[in-house]
Design an enzyme around this catalytic site. Structure first.
Site, PDB file in Angstrom:
ATOM      1  N   GLU A 122      -0.689  -9.780   5.177  1.00  0.00           N
ATOM      2  CA  GLU A 122      -1.396 -10.441   6.279  1.00  0.00           C
ATOM      3  C   GLU A 122      -0.644 -10.269   7.597  1.00  0.00           C
ATOM      4  OE1 GLU A 122      -4.399 -11.644   6.315  1.00  0.00           O
ATOM      5  OE2 GLU A 122      -4.597 -11.078   4.202  1.00  0.00           O
ATOM      6  N   SER A 208      10.342   8.370   2.022  1.00  0.00           N
ATOM      7  CA  SER A 208       8.896   8.577   2.061  1.00  0.00           C
ATOM      8  C   SER A 208       8.390   9.798   1.296  1.00  0.00           C
ATOM      9  CB  SER A 208       8.410   8.651   3.509  1.00  0.00           C
ATOM     10  OG  SER A 208       8.518   7.389   4.135  1.00  0.00           O
ATOM     11  N   HIS A 337      -3.913   1.222  -1.560  1.00  0.00           N
ATOM     12  CA  HIS A 337      -2.684   2.010  -1.680  1.00  0.00           C
ATOM     13  C   HIS A 337      -1.640   1.512  -0.683  1.00  0.00           C
ATOM     14  CE1 HIS A 337       0.057   5.382  -2.113  1.00  0.00           C
ATOM     15  NE2 HIS A 337       0.016   5.550  -0.803  1.00  0.00           N
ATOM     16  N   SER A 338      -2.065   1.275   0.524  1.00  0.00           N
ATOM     17  CA  SER A 338      -1.200   0.734   1.576  1.00  0.00           C
ATOM     18  C   SER A 338      -2.105   0.121   2.630  1.00  0.00           C
ATOM     19  CB  SER A 338      -0.330   1.842   2.195  1.00  0.00           C
ATOM     20  OG  SER A 338      -1.133   2.707   2.988  1.00  0.00           O
TER      21      SER A 338
END
Length: 450
Positions: A122, A208, A337-338
């Protein structure tokens, strides 16, 4: 004649030296081979009179009929589980017999991770942090595997293993510091959110690029083996990452070098938006293990006890026998996923609701505890309130902290700053002074860099 004798003498010296060198090389090779644990089948003495394959690359028999091997040699690798979906132990002999305190710790870590995910997700939607990845639905794979490891074992994560780090004692303040890239961040604000790491907790910092941790983990495991450290490496990755070439390299190196490593695949159904039926045609990831000479197992990733049992046994044998293990934990990624993804574009709400409401690792463990009178509705309400308060307090502290000193962008690569880095730093300061209205420098730490 004298010249011929000299040549013969020189030839003899050279042959002697060559033989001596070859002998030394052979001795070293034997020493190197002796270092390896004798679990790999040795090639049998060559006998040309035997009518059987003598090829060094495989163990097989000749056949006289043409037949291609079917992709699924067996009718599906079974899924090992301990509990059913209602939290009932199926076979009492597989019950890990964990104490009430251990089980409560499992549950509280899984739900605390869930709470932290909701709040940070959030906060990204509100623009407070730049990025986030939730762990919804995969909490059992994190906690079950982390609990089965030794604290000295080295962890290589992908990006959805925050629960492993949480189980090892990484504080909420440090999770928040990393996501907010504030002055307390161990990475000094250089990484994007959810790229955690902790040297003290033997958790290698996440990077990453997909699957790069797999060959790195194999190398780390080989180093532990050479040092005879009685430690193991666990390497987490998703089924999508298993399609990368790095996975092949890591699997093959670990098998041929006989490394104490556990490859832990979280098969959550999707590689971002690509479903498994578009990723591979074989029987999942566990089916690949035998091809590399690895012992493999498929477990119910929503059953924290099944994950615990499988990881514990794999860890024990990996260290004792110096060999790699592959665990494929079948689970489901309930969240996007993200924060850069909208999963409603490629899967239905009904599909997600099934896993969220009917086959969730947290609810399954709660059923188990409730049946033993270890957890009540009042306990649930109290813990949910307390955990949310704890996360919110860490969240608020992180937001108030300064950002790291800007000059940290140029440190930790070289022992001393190089001329080109000094030039870049000076150019940065000139730029920020010229356009200072765009750079709120008061939000950054100004303590001298030691």
């Amino acid at each position: 004649m004298a010249a011929v004798k000299s040549m013969n003498k020189l030839y003899g010296v050279c042959v002697h030296a060559a033989r001596r060198t070859a002998g030394l090389k052979a001795s070293r090779l034997l020493q190197h081979r002796a270092f390896r644990v004798g679990v790999v089948q040795r090639q049998q003495p060559f006998d040309s009179s035997l009518e059987k394959p003598q090829f060094p690359g495989a163990s097989a028999e000749f056949v006289d009929h043409l037949e291609f091997i079917q992709p699924n040699v067996i009718s599906g690798i079974p899924v090992y589980r301990v509990m059913d979906r209602q939290g009932n132990i199926i076979d009492p002999s597989q019950d890990p017999q964990l104490s009430k305190e251990q089980v409560l710790n499992f549950y509280q870590k899984m739900t605390l991770l869930n709470t932290m995910d909701r709040i940070l997700y959030e906060s990204q939607r509100q623009g407070r942090i730049s990025f986030y990845m939730t762990n919804y639905g995969e909490e059992g794979t994190h906690i079950g595997s982390a609990a089965a490891l030794d604290p000295e074992d080295i962890v290589f994560g992908q990006y959805r293993e925050a629960g492993v780090l949480m189980y090892r004692g990484f504080p909420l303040d440090m999770f928040m510091a990393q996501c907010y890239a504030n002055v307390d961040d161990l990475g000094k604000g250089r990484q994007m959110p959810v790229h955690y790491g902790s040297k003290d907790l033997n958790f290698v910092t996440i990077s990453s690029p997909l699957a790069t941790q797999i060959p790195q983990a194999a190398g780390a495991a080989y180093a532990l083996k050479r040092e005879n450290m009685n430690r193991a490496v666990i390497c987490y990755f998703g089924e999508g990452a298993a399609s990368e070439g790095d996975a092949h390299a890591g699997f093959n190196f670990s098998a041929t070098l006989e490394c104490p490593i556990i490859f832990f695949c979280r098969n959550n159904g999707y590689a971002i938006s690509t479903p498994t039926n578009e990723q591979y045609r074989g029987d999942g990831i566990a089916a690949r293990g035998p091809g590399y000479g690895m012992l493999s197992i498929r477990v119910d990733g929503n059953d924290v006890f099944a994950v615990y049992n499988a990881t514990k046994e794999a860890r024990r044998r990996a260290v004792a026998e110096n060999q790699p293990f592959l665990i494929e934990a079948m689970t489901y990624r309930i969240g996007h996923h993200s924060t850069s993804d909208d999963s409603s574009a490629y899967r239905s709400v009904d599909e997600v609701n099934y896993w969220d409401k009917q086959d969730h690792p947290i609810s399954r463990l709660r059923h188990y505890m409730t049946a033993r009178n270890w957890w009540s509705e009042d306990d649930e309400k109290s813990w949910r309130k307390q955990s949310r308060k704890t996360v919110m307090e860490a969240f608020e502290r992180a937001e108030k902290r300064l950002k790291p000193n800007i000059e940290l962008m140029f440190t930790d690569v070289y022992q001393e700053m190089t001329p080109n880095l000094n030039k870049q730093r000076d150019a940065m300061w000139r730029h920020m002074k010229q356009y200072k209205e765009h750079y709120p420098l008061e939000l950054f730490d100004k303590e001298p860099i030691s």
